[in-house]
Design a protein around this motif. Structure first.
Motif, PDB file in Angstrom:
ATOM      1  N   ASP A 197      34.545  40.348  34.036  1.00 26.63           N
ATOM      2  CA  ASP A 197      35.624  41.337  34.143  1.00 26.63           C
ATOM      3  C   ASP A 197      35.201  42.681  33.551  1.00 26.63           C
ATOM      4  O   ASP A 197      35.457  43.735  34.137  1.00 26.63           O
ATOM      5  CB  ASP A 197      36.881  40.824  33.426  1.00 26.63           C
ATOM      6  CG  ASP A 197      37.789  40.026  34.353  1.00 26.63           C
ATOM      7  OD1 ASP A 197      37.719  40.237  35.580  1.00 26.63           O
ATOM      8  OD2 ASP A 197      38.566  39.199  33.861  1.00 26.63           O
ATOM      9  N   ARG A 198      34.572  42.629  32.386  1.00 27.49           N
ATOM     10  CA  ARG A 198      34.107  43.872  31.760  1.00 27.49           C
ATOM     11  C   ARG A 198      33.093  44.577  32.650  1.00 27.49           C
ATOM     12  O   ARG A 198      33.128  45.801  32.825  1.00 27.49           O
ATOM     13  CB  ARG A 198      33.495  43.584  30.383  1.00 27.49           C
ATOM     14  CG  ARG A 198      34.496  43.121  29.341  1.00 27.49           C
ATOM     15  CD  ARG A 198      33.887  43.108  27.956  1.00 27.49           C
ATOM     16  NE  ARG A 198      32.799  42.152  27.806  1.00 27.49           N
ATOM     17  CZ  ARG A 198      32.967  40.881  27.430  1.00 27.49           C
ATOM     18  NH1 ARG A 198      34.185  40.402  27.181  1.00 27.49           N
ATOM     19  NH2 ARG A 198      31.912  40.077  27.293  1.00 27.49           N
ATOM     20  N   ASP A 213      34.876  46.047  35.805  1.00 25.69           N
ATOM     21  CA  ASP A 213      35.666  47.234  35.459  1.00 25.69           C
ATOM     22  C   ASP A 213      34.755  48.453  35.286  1.00 25.69           C
ATOM     23  O   ASP A 213      35.063  49.543  35.771  1.00 25.69           O
ATOM     24  CB  ASP A 213      36.453  46.991  34.162  1.00 25.69           C
ATOM     25  CG  ASP A 213      37.615  46.026  34.357  1.00 25.69           C
ATOM     26  OD1 ASP A 213      38.022  45.801  35.516  1.00 25.69           O
ATOM     27  OD2 ASP A 213      38.113  45.497  33.340  1.00 25.69           O
ATOM     28  N   ALA A 263      37.197  34.588  39.323  1.00 30.55           N
ATOM     29  CA  ALA A 263      37.477  35.996  39.041  1.00 30.55           C
ATOM     30  C   ALA A 263      38.275  36.620  40.179  1.00 30.55           C
ATOM     31  O   ALA A 263      39.197  37.411  39.945  1.00 30.55           O
ATOM     32  CB  ALA A 263      36.177  36.757  38.828  1.00 30.55           C
ATOM     33  N   ARG A 280      41.747  38.610  39.183  1.00 27.29           N
ATOM     34  CA  ARG A 280      41.725  40.060  38.992  1.00 27.29           C
ATOM     35  C   ARG A 280      42.855  40.748  39.762  1.00 27.29           C
ATOM     36  O   ARG A 280      43.332  40.230  40.765  1.00 27.29           O
ATOM     37  CB  ARG A 280      40.373  40.639  39.446  1.00 27.29           C
ATOM     38  CG  ARG A 280      39.254  40.346  38.461  1.00 27.29           C
ATOM     39  CD  ARG A 280      37.963  41.008  38.904  1.00 27.29           C
ATOM     40  NE  ARG A 280      38.079  42.462  39.001  1.00 27.29           N
ATOM     41  CZ  ARG A 280      37.975  43.294  37.954  1.00 27.29           C
ATOM     42  NH1 ARG A 280      37.762  42.807  36.748  1.00 27.29           N
ATOM     43  NH2 ARG A 280      38.080  44.594  38.131  1.00 27.29           N
TER      44      ARG A 280
END
Length: 219
Positions: A78-79, A82, A110, A114
């Motif tokens: 996720d990091r 992003d 994911a 998300r």
């Protein structure tokens, strides 16, 4: 945990700022180079998309034997996503994920979690999916491709994932490859490219057929 980093990329063929980002997640013990080579097959029909191969720390997205290992891998991804979207000034909904093996498991989990939702998710030979459920914001169109001779991630894993996603209201297609082990083959790669082309590129009037039932296709 060491962070995920950007690996090799294939720039949008339009030569300008990409309109979409397709992130590729390699298998355990592998690297992004082999996977980015597959994107050469997909780029011609997705000229506004940049293909980016992510590189897992030490070649592994998560430690399946570690308690909370998958969750740590998801948080790291996720990091990374992003940051990659912010760098390209793209919204979360202009993202697609393609994964193989352990990368497929992470891509699917994911993709369902998300915001967006994503444009599309393609999972080759994934396993240990659990029972992911789409978020309230909706689920992306998902294609699961799996060999019926897979000795590492049995075909049952794909069927269980499809049933769970469908039960949660998700849109999922699947493709079973006869005689194929834990690998990609040409027909699967072609099907993935067709799927990405159909769902990543916006069409006038939308994709009305997305809400229909989708059966396994044996080739």
């Amino acid at each position: 945990m060491t962070e995920i980093v950007e690996g090799p990329a294939l720039a949008a063929l339009t030569c300008g700022k990409p309109a979409f980002l397709v992130v590729l997640l390699h298998g355990e013990g592998e690297s992004g180079q082999a996977f980015i080579d597959q994107a050469l097959n997909w780029a011609p029909t997705l000229p506004k998309a940049e293909f980016l191969a992510a590189e897992a720390p030490g070649g592994r997205w998560f430690d399946a034997a570690e308690e909370g290992g998958l969750e740590k891998g998801l948080a790291a991804l996720d990091r990374f996503l992003d940051a990659a979207l912010e760098k390209r000034r793209l919204p979360p909904s202009h993202l697609a994920l393609v994964g193989f093996s352990q990368g497929a498991t992470l891509a699917l989990r994911a993709g369902l979690a998300r915001p967006g939702p994503l444009k599309a998710v393609v999972a080759f030979s994934g396993g240990q999916y659990g029972a992911p459920a789409p978020q309230a914001s909706g689920a992306p169109p998902i294609l699961l491709i799996h060999g019926d001779a897979d000795e590492i991630a049995p075909l049952a894993a794909m069927r269980e994932a499809k049933a769970a996603i469908t039960a949660g209201g998700g849109r999922v297609w699947s493709m079973t490859r006869k005689g194929l082990g834990h690998a990609l083959d040409d027909d699967g790669v072609i099907a993935a490219g067709d799927f990405l082309t159909e769902h990543v590129v916006q069409k006038k009037g939308g994709d009305d057929h997305d809400d229909h039932d989708h059966d396994d296709h044996d080739h």
